[in-house]
Design an enzyme around this catalytic site. Structure first.
Site, PDB file in Angstrom:
ATOM      1  N   GLN A  61      13.943   9.188   0.894  1.00 51.84           N
ATOM      2  CA  GLN A  61      13.993  10.521   0.277  1.00 51.84           C
ATOM      3  C   GLN A  61      15.258  11.291   0.635  1.00 51.84           C
ATOM      4  O   GLN A  61      15.376  12.472   0.293  1.00 51.84           O
ATOM      5  CB  GLN A  61      12.761  11.344   0.698  1.00 51.84           C
ATOM      6  CG  GLN A  61      11.450  10.787   0.207  1.00 51.84           C
ATOM      7  CD  GLN A  61      11.288  10.888  -1.304  1.00 51.84           C
ATOM      8  OE1 GLN A  61      11.980  11.651  -1.970  1.00 51.84           O
ATOM      9  NE2 GLN A  61      10.363  10.117  -1.847  1.00 51.84           N
ATOM     10  N   CYS A 112       0.908   8.853  -0.468  1.00 49.02           N
ATOM     11  CA  CYS A 112       0.996   7.723   0.490  1.00 49.02           C
ATOM     12  C   CYS A 112       1.331   8.244   1.886  1.00 49.02           C
ATOM     13  O   CYS A 112       2.099   7.622   2.620  1.00 49.02           O
ATOM     14  CB  CYS A 112       2.014   6.673   0.063  1.00 49.02           C
ATOM     15  SG  CYS A 112       1.682   5.960  -1.528  1.00 49.02           S
TER      16      CYS A 112
HETATM   17  N1  7TS Z   1       9.350   5.909   2.332  1.00 48.04           N
HETATM   18  C1  7TS Z   1       9.378   7.102   1.742  1.00 48.04           C
HETATM   19  C2  7TS Z   1       9.784   8.317   2.528  1.00 48.04           C
HETATM   20  C3  7TS Z   1       9.040   7.205   0.395  1.00 48.04           C
HETATM   21  O1  7TS Z   1       9.092   8.399  -0.191  1.00 48.04           O
HETATM   22  C4  7TS Z   1       8.664   6.048  -0.322  1.00 48.04           C
HETATM   23  C5  7TS Z   1       8.193   6.113  -1.750  1.00 48.04           C
HETATM   24  C6  7TS Z   1       8.692   4.823   0.346  1.00 48.04           C
HETATM   25  C7  7TS Z   1       9.028   4.801   1.679  1.00 48.04           C
HETATM   26  C8  7TS Z   1       8.382   3.551  -0.347  1.00 48.04           C
HETATM   27  O2  7TS Z   1       9.385   3.245  -1.270  1.00 48.04           O
HETATM   28  P1  7TS Z   1       9.244   2.017  -2.255  1.00 48.04           P
HETATM   29  O3  7TS Z   1      10.380   2.175  -3.201  1.00 48.04           O
HETATM   30  O4  7TS Z   1       9.342   0.779  -1.436  1.00 48.04           O
HETATM   31  O5  7TS Z   1       7.904   2.155  -2.912  1.00 48.04           O
HETATM   32  N2  7TS Z   1       7.667   7.365  -2.119  1.00 48.04           N
HETATM   33  C9  7TS Z   1       7.034   7.650  -3.256  1.00 48.04           C
HETATM   34  C10 7TS Z   1       6.612   8.960  -3.561  1.00 48.04           C
HETATM   35  O6  7TS Z   1       6.794   9.922  -2.860  1.00 48.04           O
HETATM   36  N3  7TS Z   1       6.010   8.942  -4.752  1.00 48.04           N
HETATM   37  O7  7TS Z   1       6.026   7.697  -5.216  1.00 48.04           O
HETATM   38  C11 7TS Z   1       6.668   6.881  -4.302  1.00 48.04           C
END
Ligand code: 7TS
Length: 409
Positions: A206, A367
């Protein structure tokens, strides 16, 4: 409405998806923390690759394979420059932040954690920065413990300092909370952790879309993020690691590309970064992501960040003046994420009523169930702003909330 310091209409023209109606109203996309939209440059790079260059990388002795390999490796070099990593060999392609953290937990964790060791994560981590550590810690007899977070969504640094001892081997923290928007003081966390000999993984999922991250200045041991949250395609992620740590770690996925020699007497592994990249990678994704980085480098990122902060300030001011809204996550240092609840209404119902008015937000626990439990709520409504959003869209959000209230409260 605040004065415009950033040419938002110019960047909006680069994002074709934004120009459509949803449920009879112009789309207002306020879900960039889930995934950012993609500029034409990215869409075109992926389609050009499949039209002109598609081939497998590193293995073909023909022109298309060479072109694909050059573009694929050029994208890796762009990521290295983007993060100010010392060497592109320290950039490993993964499927996303989740896989990047699983890679560290498995490859570094299984060879460095022992029974009784401790892994610290913050209480507001995304599940993908909790569960991989729990899986590895459970197998090894180590523990995963939360660093306290206060009611505003700010990490309690003195509590963190008090938790550190020589059994803490890894501290894995988000640079920014996806649920609350809090920007964590990772520089301080890294310095404190290193002082007691612990390594630090930063989940940058993020953060990277909001400012230029410098992994050498941070001195983190690992940095993970997803291309799709940085205007690139889904299915691709990045893991940066310090060279000596990556060199010492065994791979956890075996297959083609990650080996040097294979025999039944024993197999030797390829050099960095290929040791950790078993199988055919997401070539089109990497090339598309390279185009995303070029795109970001072509805009004024400081002005873009200032615009996002202005959107956040404008929205939060409106929220404070709207009866029934309670902001969740009020840390002094935040990215452009506004999480809130409408008192008396379930977040999912608010989300449905906003969608009916063309407004895309995310609802739920994001999540990040432990921090929702700490607030004693099932989830929030989350509006997350990117530089392609406008003040008029914030006005649309609040008009839509007022309308939703007439149905819900
Ligand atoms: N860490 C953070 C801080 C995140 O916001 C997310 C995904 C992940 C890890 C995982 O990322 P991925 O691309 O491997 O899935 N966050 C979100 C969210 O806030 N809404 O949908 C996905």
């Amino acid at each position: 409405m605040p004065e415009l310091l950033f040419d938002v209409e110019k960047v909006r023209a680069d994002f074709p998806i934004l120009h459509q109606d949803v449920n009879g109203q112009p789309l207002v996309y306020l879900d960039s923390a889930a995934t950012t939209q993609k500029p034409n440059a990215v869409i075109d790079a992926i389609s050009d690759y499949y039209r002109n260059d598609n081939s497998n990388v590193h293995r073909g002795a023909h022109a298309l394979a060479d072109r694909a390999t050059v573009k694929f490796e050029a994208a890796r070099a762009k990521v290295a420059a983007f993060l100010n990593a010392p060497d592109a060999k320290q950039i490993i392609w993964t499927r996303g932040t989740t896989e990047s953290i699983n890679l560290v937990a498995n490859c570094w964790g299984r060879s460095n954690l022992r029974a009784g060791d401790r892994v610290l994560v913050s209480a507001m981590e995304h599940h993908s920065n909790i569960v991989p550590w729990q899986l590895v810690a459970d197998a090894l007899g180590a523990s995963v413990e939360p660093i306290p977070v206060d009611v505003t969504g700010t990490i309690d640094l003195s509590a963190f300092e008090a938790m550190l001892d020589d059994r803490v081997k890894m501290v894995s923290v988000g640079h920014v909370s996806n649920a609350l928007g809090s920007i964590n003081p990772v520089e301080k966390i890294i310095a404190l952790a290193h002082a007691t000999g612990a390594k630090v993984t930063v989940d940058g999922a993020q953060a990277v879309s909001h400012w230029a991250v410098d992994v050498q200045a941070l001195d983190c041991d690992f940095y993970a993020f997803s291309a799709h949250k940085l205007f690139g395609p889904t299915g691709l992620g990045v893991l940066y690691g310090k060279r000596e740590l990556l060199e010492a770690m065994p791979p956890y996925q075996g297959g083609g590309e990650m080996i040097e020699t294979v025999s039944f007497a024993g197999t030797t592994f390829n050099q960095l970064p290929y040791k950790f990249e078993a199988g055919t990678p997401d070539i089109a994704g990497a090339i598309g992501f390279g185009a995303a980085i070029d795109y970001l480098n072509s805009i004024d990122r400081k002005a873009a960040a200032a615009h996002e902060q202005a959107l956040l300030a404008y929205a939060e001011e409106k929220a404070r003046n709207t009866s029934g809204i309670k902001l969740i996550g009020t840390s002094a240092n935040k990215t452009s994420v506004m999480s809130f609840i409408l008192e008396g209404a379930h977040p999912a119902d608010v989300g449905v009523l906003l969608d009916k008015q063309g407004i895309a937000v995310r609802t739920g626990n994001h999540c990040a169930q432990p921090i929702m439990d700490q607030y004693g709520i099932p989830g929030t409504v989350r509006a997350s702003f990117s530089f392609y959003n406008t003040f008029a869209e914030v006005d649309r959000l609040f008009a839509a909330i007022e309308k939703a209230k007439t149905f819900l409260l």
